[in-house]
Write a protein that holds these residues in place. Structure first.
Motif, PDB file in Angstrom:
ATOM      1  N   ARG B 246       0.843  -1.234  -0.025  1.00  0.00           N
ATOM      2  CA  ARG B 246       0.041  -0.131   0.297  1.00  0.00           C
ATOM      3  C   ARG B 246       0.983   1.065  -0.096  1.00  0.00           C
ATOM      4  NH1 ARG B 246      -3.396  -1.731   4.360  1.00  0.00           N
ATOM      5  NH2 ARG B 246      -4.811  -2.853   3.186  1.00  0.00           N
ATOM      6  N   PHE B 247       1.766   1.161   0.877  1.00  0.00           N
ATOM      7  CA  PHE B 247       3.024   2.316   0.981  1.00  0.00           C
ATOM      8  C   PHE B 247       3.404   2.580  -0.463  1.00  0.00           C
ATOM      9  CE2 PHE B 247       6.911   4.352   1.689  1.00  0.00           C
ATOM     10  CZ  PHE B 247       7.033   5.092   2.492  1.00  0.00           C
ATOM     11  N   ILE B 248       4.062   1.458  -1.192  1.00  0.00           N
ATOM     12  CA  ILE B 248       4.409   1.521  -2.581  1.00  0.00           C
ATOM     13  C   ILE B 248       3.545   2.207  -3.377  1.00  0.00           C
ATOM     14  CG2 ILE B 248       5.663   0.156  -4.207  1.00  0.00           C
ATOM     15  CD1 ILE B 248       6.931  -1.754  -1.960  1.00  0.00           C
ATOM     16  N   ASN B 249       2.490   1.570  -3.348  1.00  0.00           N
ATOM     17  CA  ASN B 249       1.489   2.152  -4.381  1.00  0.00           C
ATOM     18  C   ASN B 249       1.133   3.533  -4.015  1.00  0.00           C
ATOM     19  OD1 ASN B 249       1.218  -0.426  -5.224  1.00  0.00           O
ATOM     20  ND2 ASN B 249      -0.580  -0.912  -4.196  1.00  0.00           N
ATOM     21  N   LEU B 250       0.978   4.083  -2.874  1.00  0.00           N
ATOM     22  CA  LEU B 250       0.684   5.311  -2.587  1.00  0.00           C
ATOM     23  C   LEU B 250       1.883   6.382  -3.206  1.00  0.00           C
ATOM     24  CD1 LEU B 250      -0.886   7.343  -0.853  1.00  0.00           C
ATOM     25  CD2 LEU B 250       0.982   7.207   1.060  1.00  0.00           C
ATOM     26  N   PHE B 251       3.060   6.103  -3.479  1.00  0.00           N
ATOM     27  CA  PHE B 251       3.791   6.992  -4.331  1.00  0.00           C
ATOM     28  C   PHE B 251       3.987   6.506  -5.839  1.00  0.00           C
ATOM     29  CE2 PHE B 251       4.861   7.356   0.184  1.00  0.00           C
ATOM     30  CZ  PHE B 251       5.052   8.771   0.266  1.00  0.00           C
ATOM     31  N   GLY B 252       3.377   5.311  -6.096  1.00  0.00           N
ATOM     32  CA  GLY B 252       3.379   5.095  -7.503  1.00  0.00           C
ATOM     33  C   GLY B 252       4.810   4.577  -8.183  1.00  0.00           C
ATOM     34  N   ARG B 253       5.790   4.456  -7.537  1.00  0.00           N
ATOM     35  CA  ARG B 253       7.075   3.655  -7.771  1.00  0.00           C
ATOM     36  C   ARG B 253       7.592   2.865  -6.908  1.00  0.00           C
ATOM     37  NH1 ARG B 253      10.484   7.401 -10.782  1.00  0.00           N
ATOM     38  NH2 ARG B 253      12.340   5.919 -10.523  1.00  0.00           N
ATOM     39  N   PRO B 254       8.001   1.812  -7.598  1.00  0.00           N
ATOM     40  CA  PRO B 254       8.727   0.466  -6.685  1.00  0.00           C
ATOM     41  C   PRO B 254       9.711   0.902  -5.883  1.00  0.00           C
ATOM     42  CG  PRO B 254       9.375   0.111  -8.745  1.00  0.00           C
ATOM     43  CD  PRO B 254       8.704   1.446  -8.880  1.00  0.00           C
ATOM     44  N   MET B 255       9.855   0.357  -4.929  1.00  0.00           N
ATOM     45  CA  MET B 255      11.096   0.658  -3.619  1.00  0.00           C
ATOM     46  C   MET B 255      12.262   0.357  -4.605  1.00  0.00           C
ATOM     47  SD  MET B 255      11.299  -1.089  -0.123  1.00  0.00           S
ATOM     48  CE  MET B 255      11.405  -2.735  -0.422  1.00  0.00           C
ATOM     49  N   ARG B 256      13.244   1.533  -4.296  1.00  0.00           N
ATOM     50  CA  ARG B 256      14.492   1.371  -5.057  1.00  0.00           C
ATOM     51  C   ARG B 256      15.402   0.213  -4.623  1.00  0.00           C
ATOM     52  NH1 ARG B 256      19.199   3.882  -3.252  1.00  0.00           N
ATOM     53  NH2 ARG B 256      20.764   3.844  -5.198  1.00  0.00           N
ATOM     54  N   THR B 257      15.842  -0.443  -5.485  1.00  0.00           N
ATOM     55  CA  THR B 257      16.939  -1.651  -4.934  1.00  0.00           C
ATOM     56  C   THR B 257      18.112  -0.949  -4.562  1.00  0.00           C
ATOM     57  OG1 THR B 257      17.149  -1.718  -7.327  1.00  0.00           O
ATOM     58  CG2 THR B 257      15.761  -3.176  -6.538  1.00  0.00           C
ATOM     59  N   HIS B 258      18.870  -1.621  -3.632  1.00  0.00           N
ATOM     60  CA  HIS B 258      20.010  -1.417  -3.107  1.00  0.00           C
ATOM     61  C   HIS B 258      21.048  -0.951  -4.210  1.00  0.00           C
ATOM     62  CE1 HIS B 258      22.585  -0.735   0.226  1.00  0.00           C
ATOM     63  NE2 HIS B 258      23.303  -1.606  -0.054  1.00  0.00           N
ATOM     64  N   GLU B 259      21.885   0.030  -4.035  1.00  0.00           N
ATOM     65  CA  GLU B 259      22.725   0.389  -5.078  1.00  0.00           C
ATOM     66  C   GLU B 259      22.337   0.574  -6.550  1.00  0.00           C
ATOM     67  OE1 GLU B 259      26.200   0.688  -3.856  1.00  0.00           O
ATOM     68  OE2 GLU B 259      25.138   0.598  -2.392  1.00  0.00           O
ATOM     69  N   SER B 260      20.995   0.385  -6.913  1.00  0.00           N
ATOM     70  CA  SER B 260      20.731   0.935  -8.187  1.00  0.00           C
ATOM     71  C   SER B 260      20.885   2.536  -8.288  1.00  0.00           C
ATOM     72  CB  SER B 260      19.340   0.675  -8.469  1.00  0.00           C
ATOM     73  OG  SER B 260      18.482   1.401  -7.715  1.00  0.00           O
ATOM     74  N   ASN B 261      20.639   3.009  -9.720  1.00  0.00           N
ATOM     75  CA  ASN B 261      20.855   4.512  -9.867  1.00  0.00           C
ATOM     76  C   ASN B 261      19.889   5.205  -9.205  1.00  0.00           C
ATOM     77  OD1 ASN B 261      23.150   4.064 -11.634  1.00  0.00           O
ATOM     78  ND2 ASN B 261      21.816   4.135 -13.380  1.00  0.00           N
TER      79      ASN B 261
END
Lengths: 134, 584
Positions: B246-261
């Motif tokens: 629900r938190f992730i949908n609220l912001f509309g973007r997936p959780m950033r993966t560790h060390e990604s850009n």
């Protein structure tokens, strides 16, 4: 089984049956009230109005003769098969674990508690109680 | 009377030793075990504290643990039972740890230290509060603690008066500003309980575009400074993650993966939560001010490591005088617990605390330890001893050299304050990238902080009613400062300054003074002496290892011994091998 069904179907629903059924409902409500507010004091949502609402609803059904009689017959039939106490216990589980949360979820009969104005609690820790681990 | 304070089992285990009311030693377990945020029983730290205080364990009068384990377990069981069946994973992770060790802390202390004296237990937030109040110079102050969670409390407002402290109001788990910030830390791809400072460093690059979403859905703030989280969006009461779908949908973007850009979306999210936290805490400080006539305030708890937030607090001038305890996280609670035993249990008087008592860790001049020269000789490490080392090193820094500065006793707390520091020239804008890429091996957006001569700080920065000597508060740079020391001014025009006086740290002051006389710039880049994922160096061997395997040009030990990369270091490289640290 067929005989049992016929017996329940043929018998007349008397005042005693109605009182018993209403009493079971009241016991459910009483038990729930005791467990939630006296024994455990669960500080979550307030279901008083759900209990009252469900009781009023079911009592009304009982008061309407034909519909009420059908409900009581079902109750009598299942009670005759598995015993009144076991069936009452099952009803209790269904009633409080399923119906009450359902009514809670759709906000039916839920008492509207006033909006809280704070989330502070008074400190409960005992400062000088250093010898205790908890 | 010798009192040992211990904090352990959550993160950053530590020990502190109070001798007749004077803090003799304090150190984090991670510095000695070389495991970042080590949470195990701090046996190494305890032995180090005993060594530095010159006593044995059987000379301890009392050991005090920083929280109440039974109360904490009760809260955990409460949380688990409320969340069944979703909380099964939480149950299977937490309960075995408690059953195996945490419940038996008394036995562990007795067995590992062979200790037969008194064992006491403080309350988690009282330990935080005590560390802040008793180490301040105030005799009367409001105490505010903001933390992830202790037993039940997450936020408290209390008071300190003379030797007495008390907590008046508290907010309870799961409503926690620390955990709210950690939830966003995880969402932005950083590690919880480790990467919160990265989120803070990221915030100035973004715009607070999601602030209203946070207020509308995640947190409700009451006029009296209390707040309530909407637990529908968080997972930490039931699962092992901080946030749910629900938190992730609220912001509309997936959780950033560790060390990604890193992209602007997560920068904006970081900026949003930073502003929200600042606004909520300011309301809370206003509420605390209205509770009493006290004009002093002290702060502790992990949230207070947010130096940008602390800047907002001092700028708002809600209280007259502010003190931010320099080790506000759980490690610092070992000190607080020891103070509680001294003042509240044994009813002893206060003894003045000074900044010198931040330099509480491993001591190279301890007569019971090997001396620096003996150590370097044993390791067959070449060195020189320049006649005027401060001028010489200042000169080298001004020429663009990067220096590992290892001097005297190690700092207690997360900040390197000139005894375990990497130093460089702040006038060189490119130095930020060089240090991030080649020395610290960390993300490009991470800023660096300056150490600056105390009497010159006001010429370059807007200062308010607090001490800036422990890097706990950022300060806005005055116009033109970014031209003079571009490498230490962050994106938002602030810097987490450390003012240095000749009393606080005489050797470091001399170096800064020499650099100022040579260049006209009274500041140096001061970053902790470690690489990414490594605890700050503690021993000479630790310092040599970091020096040998990074692009640090010079290593200065105890303001006497200089080791340069131009020397033949092959023999020592065979003795001190590199270590790989897990990313933080």
């Amino acid at each position: 089984m067929t005989d049992l069904l016929r017996n329940v179907q043929d018998r007349k629903i008397c005042r005693k049956d109605r009182i018993q059924f209403a009493a079971v409902l009241l016991v459910f409500a009483g038990l729930f009230f005791y467990m939630k507010y006296v024994r455990y004091d669960v500080p979550v949502e307030d279901f008083i109005w759900e209990i009252a609402g469900v009781l009023v609803l079911l009592s009304t059904i009982v008061l309407f003769k034909s519909l009420g009689n059908s409900i009581i017959r079902v109750w009598l039939l299942i009670s005759a098969i598995i015993g009144k106490i076991i069936f009452s216990a099952l009803l209790f589980i269904v009633y409080f674990l399923f119906l009450v949360p359902l009514f809670g979820a759709i906000k039916l009969f839920t008492k509207r508690s006033p909006e809280p104005t704070t989330n502070w609690s008074k400190n409960t820790a005992s400062i000088n109680d250093y010898k205790k681990m908890g | 009377m010798n009192i040992l304070g211990i904090s352990a089992y959550y993160h950053d285990s530590a020990a502190a030793l109070l001798q007749d009311g004077v803090l003799k030693a304090a150190t984090q377990e991670e510095r000695l075990s070389r495991i970042k945020h080590d949470k195990s029983f701090p046996l190494l730290a305890i032995h180090e504290c005993l060594l530095m205080s010159g006593i044995e364990a059987d000379q301890l009068d009392c050991v005090i643990y920083y929280e109440k384990p039974f109360l904490k377990l009760e809260r955990i069981i409460d949380t688990i039972t409320t969340g069944i069946p979703k909380s099964f994973s939480h149950f299977f992770t937490a309960i075995p740890l408690w059953v195996k060790s945490r419940l038996w802390i008394t036995n562990e202390i007795r067995e590992k230290l062979n200790f037969k004296g008194e064992i006491l237990f403080a309350n988690h937030h009282e330990s935080h509060a005590a560390a802040a109040f008793y180490s301040s110079s105030f005799t009367d102050a409001t105490i505010i603690t903001l933390d992830g969670v202790g037993e039940y409390a997450t936020t408290t407002i209390g008071y300190g008066s003379g030797t007495e402290i008390g907590i008046s109001l508290e907010q309870h788990f799961p409503h926690s500003l620390g955990l709210l910030y950690s939830a966003f830390t995880q969402y932005c791809g950083f590690k919880v309980n480790s990467g919160e400072y990265k989120l803070m460093g990221l915030a100035p690059y973004g715009k607070p575009l999601y602030k209203q979403i946070i207020y509308d859905h995640l947190v409700k703030v009451y006029p009296d400074g209390s707040y309530q989280l909407n637990m529908k969006y968080f997972d930490y009461t039931e699962g092992l993650r901080m946030i749910n779908s629900r938190f992730i949908n609220l912001f509309g973007r997936p959780m950033r993966t560790h060390e990604s850009n890193m992209d602007s979306f997560y920068m904006d999210v970081a900026a949003s939560i930073q502003e929200v936290i600042e606004e909520i805490v300011l309301k809370l400080v206003v509420a605390a001010r209205s509770l009493s006539e006290r004009s002093n305030v002290v702060f502790a708890g992990g949230v207070m490591l947010n130096c940008k937030l602390n800047q907002k607090i001092v700028e708002a001038q809600i209280f007259k005088n502010h003190y931010f305890y320099p080790c506000p996280g759980d490690a610092g609670s070992a000190v607080g617990a020891a103070f509680l035993a001294w003042h509240n249990y044994y009813k002893k008087e206060r003894i003045n605390f000074s900044l010198q008592e931040v330099y509480l860790g491993t001591d190279t001049s301890n007569p019971q330890s090997e001396s620096v020269e003996e150590c370097l000789t044993r390791l067959q490490c070449p060195f020189v001893q320049p006649h005027n080392i401060f001028d010489d090193i200042a000169d080298q820094i001004s020429q663009g050299k990067i220096v590992g500065w290892f001097n005297g006793r190690m700092e207690f707390g997360p900040r390197a304050l000139g005894n375990r520091s990497i130093l460089a020239d702040p006038r060189r804008a490119e130095m930020k990238n060089i240090l991030n890429d080649k020395i610290k091996l960390r993300e490009k957006f991470r800023p660096f902080a300056p150490a600056i001569l105390e009497d010159k700080a006001e010429e370059f920065f807007h200062l308010h009613h607090t001490k800036y000597n422990t890097m706990m508060v950022t300060a806005a740079a005055k116009p033109g400062t970014d031209k003079i020391m571009p490498a230490v001014i962050h994106e938002d025009g602030t810097a987490r300054i450390q003012t240095v006086s000749s009393i606080d740290n005489p050797d470091f002051y001399k170096l800064l003074e020499s650099f100022f006389l040579k260049t006209g710039c009274p500041a140096l880049i001061n970053t902790s002496f470690n690489v990414r994922g490594e605890p700050i160096v503690s021993s000479i061997e630790d310092a040599l290892r970091t020096f040998l395997y990074t692009e640090i040009d010079l290593l200065v030990i105890d303001s006497r011994y200089v080791i340069s990369k131009e020397m033949n270091l092959e023999i020592i490289k065979n003795q001190i091998l590199p270590k790989v640290y897990e990313d933080d």
